[in-house]
Enzyme design. Structure first.
Site, PDB file in Angstrom:
ATOM      1  N   ILE A  13       8.189  -5.007  -8.281  1.00 36.41           N
ATOM      2  CA  ILE A  13       8.090  -6.416  -9.038  1.00 36.41           C
ATOM      3  C   ILE A  13       8.387  -6.231 -10.473  1.00 36.41           C
ATOM      4  CG2 ILE A  13       6.654  -8.279  -9.631  1.00 36.41           C
ATOM      5  CD1 ILE A  13       5.128  -7.621  -6.620  1.00 36.41           C
ATOM      6  N   ASP A  31       5.146   3.448 -16.992  1.00 37.92           N
ATOM      7  CA  ASP A  31       5.104   3.801 -15.587  1.00 37.92           C
ATOM      8  C   ASP A  31       4.989   5.326 -15.358  1.00 37.92           C
ATOM      9  OD1 ASP A  31       6.139   1.887 -12.672  1.00 37.92           O
ATOM     10  OD2 ASP A  31       5.821   3.995 -12.402  1.00 37.92           O
ATOM     11  N   LEU A  33       5.888   6.738 -12.737  1.00 32.76           N
ATOM     12  CA  LEU A  33       6.979   7.003 -11.541  1.00 32.76           C
ATOM     13  C   LEU A  33       6.483   7.455 -10.291  1.00 32.76           C
ATOM     14  CD1 LEU A  33       9.989   8.298 -13.824  1.00 32.76           C
ATOM     15  CD2 LEU A  33       9.502   6.093 -12.945  1.00 32.76           C
ATOM     16  N   TYR A 145      -8.991  -0.809  -2.375  1.00 29.29           N
ATOM     17  CA  TYR A 145      -7.891  -1.401  -2.912  1.00 29.29           C
ATOM     18  C   TYR A 145      -8.347  -2.777  -3.350  1.00 29.29           C
ATOM     19  CZ  TYR A 145      -3.279  -3.875  -3.531  1.00 29.29           C
ATOM     20  OH  TYR A 145      -2.517  -4.586  -3.990  1.00 29.29           O
ATOM     21  N   ASN A 174       2.827 -11.325   0.758  1.00 31.53           N
ATOM     22  CA  ASN A 174       3.702 -10.296   0.991  1.00 31.53           C
ATOM     23  C   ASN A 174       5.003 -10.731   0.331  1.00 31.53           C
ATOM     24  OD1 ASN A 174       1.585 -10.315   3.152  1.00 31.53           O
ATOM     25  ND2 ASN A 174       2.587  -8.582   3.593  1.00 31.53           N
ATOM     26  N   VAL A 189       6.600  -3.998   5.164  1.00 32.09           N
ATOM     27  CA  VAL A 189       7.334  -3.827   6.200  1.00 32.09           C
ATOM     28  C   VAL A 189       8.719  -4.395   6.169  1.00 32.09           C
ATOM     29  CG1 VAL A 189       6.614  -6.343   6.988  1.00 32.09           C
ATOM     30  CG2 VAL A 189       6.866  -4.421   8.610  1.00 32.09           C
ATOM     31  N   ILE A 190       9.081  -5.463   5.485  1.00 30.57           N
ATOM     32  CA  ILE A 190      10.357  -5.529   5.243  1.00 30.57           C
ATOM     33  C   ILE A 190      11.170  -4.417   4.649  1.00 30.57           C
ATOM     34  CG2 ILE A 190      12.216  -7.290   4.291  1.00 30.57           C
ATOM     35  CD1 ILE A 190       9.969  -9.411   4.648  1.00 30.57           C
ATOM     36  N   PHE A 211       3.786  -1.987  15.024  1.00 33.43           N
ATOM     37  CA  PHE A 211       2.339  -1.663  15.203  1.00 33.43           C
ATOM     38  C   PHE A 211       1.632  -3.045  15.745  1.00 33.43           C
ATOM     39  CE2 PHE A 211       3.041   1.282  11.731  1.00 33.43           C
ATOM     40  CZ  PHE A 211       2.990   2.376  12.366  1.00 33.43           C
ATOM     41  N   ARG A 277      -2.491  -1.179  13.745  1.00 27.23           N
ATOM     42  CA  ARG A 277      -3.217  -0.502  12.833  1.00 27.23           C
ATOM     43  C   ARG A 277      -4.648  -0.820  12.534  1.00 27.23           C
ATOM     44  NH1 ARG A 277       0.831  -0.577   7.740  1.00 27.23           N
ATOM     45  NH2 ARG A 277       2.257   0.924   8.488  1.00 27.23           N
TER      46      ARG A 277
HETATM   47  P1  NAD Z   1       5.269  -0.855  -6.593  1.00 24.32           P
HETATM   48  O1  NAD Z   1       4.530   0.481  -6.031  1.00 24.32           O
HETATM   49  O2  NAD Z   1       6.512  -0.873  -6.599  1.00 24.32           O
HETATM   50  O3  NAD Z   1       4.771  -0.846  -8.362  1.00 24.32           O
HETATM   51  C1  NAD Z   1       3.683  -0.282  -8.952  1.00 24.32           C
HETATM   52  C2  NAD Z   1       4.091   0.629 -10.169  1.00 24.32           C
HETATM   53  O4  NAD Z   1       2.947   1.299 -10.637  1.00 24.32           O
HETATM   54  C3  NAD Z   1       4.987   1.929  -9.401  1.00 24.32           C
HETATM   55  O5  NAD Z   1       6.177   1.716 -10.230  1.00 24.32           O
HETATM   56  C4  NAD Z   1       4.177   3.100  -9.815  1.00 24.32           C
HETATM   57  O6  NAD Z   1       4.861   4.206 -10.319  1.00 24.32           O
HETATM   58  C5  NAD Z   1       3.405   2.631 -10.993  1.00 24.32           C
HETATM   59  N1  NAD Z   1       1.985   3.231 -11.216  1.00 24.32           N
HETATM   60  C6  NAD Z   1       1.238   3.824 -10.327  1.00 24.32           C
HETATM   61  N2  NAD Z   1       0.168   4.439 -10.737  1.00 24.32           N
HETATM   62  C7  NAD Z   1       0.419   4.254 -11.886  1.00 24.32           C
HETATM   63  C8  NAD Z   1      -0.351   4.898 -13.135  1.00 24.32           C
HETATM   64  N3  NAD Z   1      -1.540   5.633 -12.977  1.00 24.32           N
HETATM   65  N4  NAD Z   1       0.200   4.793 -14.442  1.00 24.32           N
HETATM   66  C9  NAD Z   1       1.514   4.217 -14.487  1.00 24.32           C
HETATM   67  N5  NAD Z   1       2.087   3.719 -13.498  1.00 24.32           N
HETATM   68  C10 NAD Z   1       1.658   3.699 -12.385  1.00 24.32           C
HETATM   69  O7  NAD Z   1       4.265  -1.990  -6.245  1.00 24.32           O
HETATM   70  P2  NAD Z   1       4.568  -3.580  -6.240  1.00 24.32           P
HETATM   71  O8  NAD Z   1       5.020  -4.065  -4.934  1.00 24.32           O
HETATM   72  O9  NAD Z   1       5.924  -3.612  -7.431  1.00 24.32           O
HETATM   73  O10 NAD Z   1       3.375  -4.085  -6.901  1.00 24.32           O
HETATM   74  C11 NAD Z   1       3.165  -4.652  -8.245  1.00 24.32           C
HETATM   75  C12 NAD Z   1       1.834  -4.898  -8.153  1.00 24.32           C
HETATM   76  O11 NAD Z   1       1.503  -5.981  -7.397  1.00 24.32           O
HETATM   77  C13 NAD Z   1       0.585  -3.970  -7.827  1.00 24.32           C
HETATM   78  O12 NAD Z   1      -0.444  -4.169  -8.799  1.00 24.32           O
HETATM   79  C14 NAD Z   1       0.240  -4.438  -6.457  1.00 24.32           C
HETATM   80  O13 NAD Z   1      -1.000  -3.811  -5.989  1.00 24.32           O
HETATM   81  C15 NAD Z   1       0.419  -5.742  -6.569  1.00 24.32           C
HETATM   82  N6  NAD Z   1       0.519  -6.396  -5.410  1.00 24.32           N
HETATM   83  C16 NAD Z   1       1.846  -6.346  -4.691  1.00 24.32           C
HETATM   84  C17 NAD Z   1       1.929  -7.149  -3.374  1.00 24.32           C
HETATM   85  C18 NAD Z   1       3.456  -6.865  -2.628  1.00 24.32           C
HETATM   86  O14 NAD Z   1       3.449  -7.478  -1.425  1.00 24.32           O
HETATM   87  N7  NAD Z   1       4.314  -6.210  -3.163  1.00 24.32           N
HETATM   88  C19 NAD Z   1       0.862  -7.765  -2.683  1.00 24.32           C
HETATM   89  C20 NAD Z   1      -0.242  -7.850  -3.445  1.00 24.32           C
HETATM   90  C21 NAD Z   1      -0.558  -7.321  -4.484  1.00 24.32           C
HETATM   91  C1  UD2 Z   2       0.045  -6.423   2.344  1.00 25.32           C
HETATM   92  C2  UD2 Z   2       0.011  -5.581   1.114  1.00 25.32           C
HETATM   93  C3  UD2 Z   2      -1.354  -4.712   0.702  1.00 25.32           C
HETATM   94  C4  UD2 Z   2      -2.314  -5.970   0.544  1.00 25.32           C
HETATM   95  C5  UD2 Z   2      -2.389  -6.738   1.832  1.00 25.32           C
HETATM   96  C6  UD2 Z   2      -3.049  -8.198   1.813  1.00 25.32           C
HETATM   97  C7  UD2 Z   2       2.282  -4.448   0.988  1.00 25.32           C
HETATM   98  C8  UD2 Z   2       2.949  -3.385   1.408  1.00 25.32           C
HETATM   99  N1  UD2 Z   2       0.698  -4.589   1.399  1.00 25.32           N
HETATM  100  O1  UD2 Z   2      -0.573  -5.540   3.691  1.00 25.32           O
HETATM  101  O2  UD2 Z   2      -1.433  -4.289  -0.575  1.00 25.32           O
HETATM  102  O3  UD2 Z   2      -2.006  -6.734  -0.379  1.00 25.32           O
HETATM  103  O4  UD2 Z   2      -1.111  -7.376   2.159  1.00 25.32           O
HETATM  104  O5  UD2 Z   2      -3.495  -8.507   2.812  1.00 25.32           O
HETATM  105  O6  UD2 Z   2       2.585  -5.297   0.409  1.00 25.32           O
HETATM  106  N2  UD2 Z   2       3.810  -3.004  10.266  1.00 25.32           N
HETATM  107  C9  UD2 Z   2       4.589  -2.422  11.262  1.00 25.32           C
HETATM  108  N3  UD2 Z   2       5.577  -1.420  10.984  1.00 25.32           N
HETATM  109  C10 UD2 Z   2       5.655  -0.788   9.932  1.00 25.32           C
HETATM  110  C11 UD2 Z   2       5.124  -1.007   8.798  1.00 25.32           C
HETATM  111  C12 UD2 Z   2       4.159  -2.329   8.903  1.00 25.32           C
HETATM  112  O7  UD2 Z   2       4.483  -2.838  12.332  1.00 25.32           O
HETATM  113  O8  UD2 Z   2       6.536   0.334   9.872  1.00 25.32           O
HETATM  114  C13 UD2 Z   2       2.982  -4.048  10.280  1.00 25.32           C
HETATM  115  C14 UD2 Z   2       1.527  -4.019   9.763  1.00 25.32           C
HETATM  116  O9  UD2 Z   2       0.996  -3.120  10.811  1.00 25.32           O
HETATM  117  C15 UD2 Z   2       1.447  -5.279   9.383  1.00 25.32           C
HETATM  118  C16 UD2 Z   2       2.758  -5.996   8.867  1.00 25.32           C
HETATM  119  O10 UD2 Z   2       3.481  -5.128   9.610  1.00 25.32           O
HETATM  120  O11 UD2 Z   2       0.791  -6.018  10.782  1.00 25.32           O
HETATM  121  C17 UD2 Z   2       2.800  -6.114   7.676  1.00 25.32           C
HETATM  122  O12 UD2 Z   2       2.452  -4.678   7.180  1.00 25.32           O
HETATM  123  P1  UD2 Z   2       2.525  -4.534   5.353  1.00 25.32           P
HETATM  124  O13 UD2 Z   2       2.002  -3.063   5.146  1.00 25.32           O
HETATM  125  O14 UD2 Z   2       3.903  -4.951   4.930  1.00 25.32           O
HETATM  126  O15 UD2 Z   2       1.682  -5.704   4.806  1.00 25.32           O
HETATM  127  P2  UD2 Z   2       0.166  -5.987   4.756  1.00 25.32           P
HETATM  128  O16 UD2 Z   2       0.131  -7.513   5.041  1.00 25.32           O
HETATM  129  O17 UD2 Z   2      -0.626  -5.147   5.977  1.00 25.32           O
END
Ligand code: NAD
Ligand code: UD2
Length: 316
Positions: A13, A31, A33, A145, A174, A189-190, A211, A277
């Site tokens: 993001i 970051d 990384l 978390y 998600n 998952v996507i 799962f 899971r």
């Molecule tokens: P991401 O893992 O791609 O991005 C997080 C970034 O933070 C990574 O680049 C990682 O290298 C960096 N990072 C981790 N620990 C660090 C540290 N100690 N110092 C500096 N950088 C560090 O994940 P994302 O999907 O881009 O998520 C961004 C934010 O949104 C996160 O806070 C995540 O918890 C939140 N979030 C994402 C989702 C989703 O669906 N992607 C859902 C709910 C919340």
């Molecule tokens: C998402 C967020 C998590 C948290 C949560 C809030 C991600 C990666 N995770 O978890 O951080 O914010 O939402 O409720 O965005 N699955 C499979 N096969 C795979 C991987 C996943 O079947 O290889 C299933 C998994 O068991 C789940 C669904 O896909 O039922 C979605 O999984 P996810 O990890 O993408 O996201 P989620 O909703 O568990």
């Protein structure tokens, strides 16, 4: 041109936001990384990349005393729920302590800040069954978390009410789209599905592990809509001191999703079914009425989003 700090800005993001905002602003990305990649960032004179730990107080103090930021997006986190269960102390440092440190540093060094946006998660709602989730729904954080996200979010919002620091928070559902790292078993998952489809189309062995029975559903929101949401939350006066769900208001089951991608790509992905899971939530869905009051209108349903994502993956 505004100075904007994006922590976690090499991640999924964060990098999309940094690339978007760099057209008209000076961006500083911090970051470590651990999950992100520097290549996610476009090469631009407007993006300064700092490799470092967001929980390193000295590093953050140096940055916040050197620059005057108009906006700060705090996206750095250990984003894997499972990782937080394995390593609660280490993830707490990043997912909670870095936020409190940042809030204090803002109090000391950033009198001109217009907004800090903190990225929280739908995980704060936990497994309470009522859907769709409103911001005032029962909060039941079940993992380190989720506890850290909720605590950090509340601290951020309290700093507005107590000290007038301009803050807002978003609870992402998600999120999916280009540059999401598929390499951890707990990646979105996507992104994992896309990786398997790419392998299958390249003639490599590719099996997707599902799962459960595939009937679980999620509110999948495309990254471009997330950027729209972040812009509104960062700039609207009415968003000060508040948290907002970021989703689409619609959910899709995993089986529906896989069938749709099979159809778009004209292939049949091989599935391997495994036990659900532990701790998996069966259904998740956002009520987005609150963020709609800021003008948010999702432009991508799951199919439109998938089509854009697929197009970008297959034209690289
Ligand atoms: P991401 O893992 O791609 O991005 C997080 C970034 O933070 C990574 O680049 C990682 O290298 C960096 N990072 C981790 N620990 C660090 C540290 N100690 N110092 C500096 N950088 C560090 O994940 P994302 O999907 O881009 O998520 C961004 C934010 O949104 C996160 O806070 C995540 O918890 C939140 N979030 C994402 C989702 C989703 O669906 N992607 C859902 C709910 C919340
Ligand atoms: C998402 C967020 C998590 C948290 C949560 C809030 C991600 C990666 N995770 O978890 O951080 O914010 O939402 O409720 O965005 N699955 C499979 N096969 C795979 C991987 C996943 O079947 O290889 C299933 C998994 O068991 C789940 C669904 O896909 O039922 C979605 O999984 P996810 O990890 O993408 O996201 P989620 O909703 O568990």
């Amino acid at each position: 041109m505004d100075n904007i700090l994006i922590t976690g800005g090499a991640g999924f993001i964060g990098s999309t936001l940094a690339n978007y905002l760099s057209k008209e602003n000076k961006i500083v990305v911090v970051d470590d990384l651990s999950m992100g990649k520097q290549e996610n960032l476009i090469s631009s004179n407007n993006i300064k990349f700092v490799k470092g730990d967001v929980a390193d107080k000295m590093l953050m103090e140096q940055l916040l005393s050197e620059y005057s930021f108009a906006y700060i997006f705090h996206l750095a986190a250990v984003a894997s729920v499972a990782d937080s269960v394995e390593r609660p102390v280490a993830t707490h440092r990043v997912n909670f302590e870095s936020v409190l440190t940042l809030l204090e540093l803002i109090r000391q060094h950033q009198p001109n800040l217009k907004r800090l946006v903190f990225s929280s998660s739908a995980a704060v709602y936990g497994d309470e069954l009522t859907l769709p989730k409103q911001e005032e729904s029962v909060i039941r954080p079940l993992t380190p978390y989720a506890v850290d996200k909720f605590a950090a979010e509340q601290y951020a919002l309290d700093y507005y009410h107590l000290y007038d620091i301009p803050t807002s928070a978003v609870r992402f559902f998600n999120v999916f789209g280009p540059n999401q790292n598929p390499n951890s078993p707990y990646s979105g998952v996507i992104s994992i599905l896309m990786d398997r489809y790419k392998k299958q189309l390249a003639g490599e062995p590719a099996v997707f592990t599902l799962f459960g029975d595939g009937s679980q559903s999620r509110d999948f929101v495309y990254i471009e809509d997330v950027i729209q949401a972040l812009m509104l939350v960062a700039t609207k006066e009415e968003a000060l001191g508040k948290q907002f769900n970021v989703g689409t208001g619609n959910s899709t089951t995993l089986l529906e999703l896989i069938q749709a991608i099979d159809k778009i790509l004209n292939v049949k992905l091989e599935l391997k079914f495994e036990e659900e899971r532990s701790g998996d939530i069966h259904d998740s869905l956002a009520d987005i009425s609150k963020i709609k009051t800021l003008g948010y209108q999702p432009k991508f349903d799951i199919l439109d989003g998938m089509k854009c994502y697929i197009e970008s993956e297959f034209t690289d």
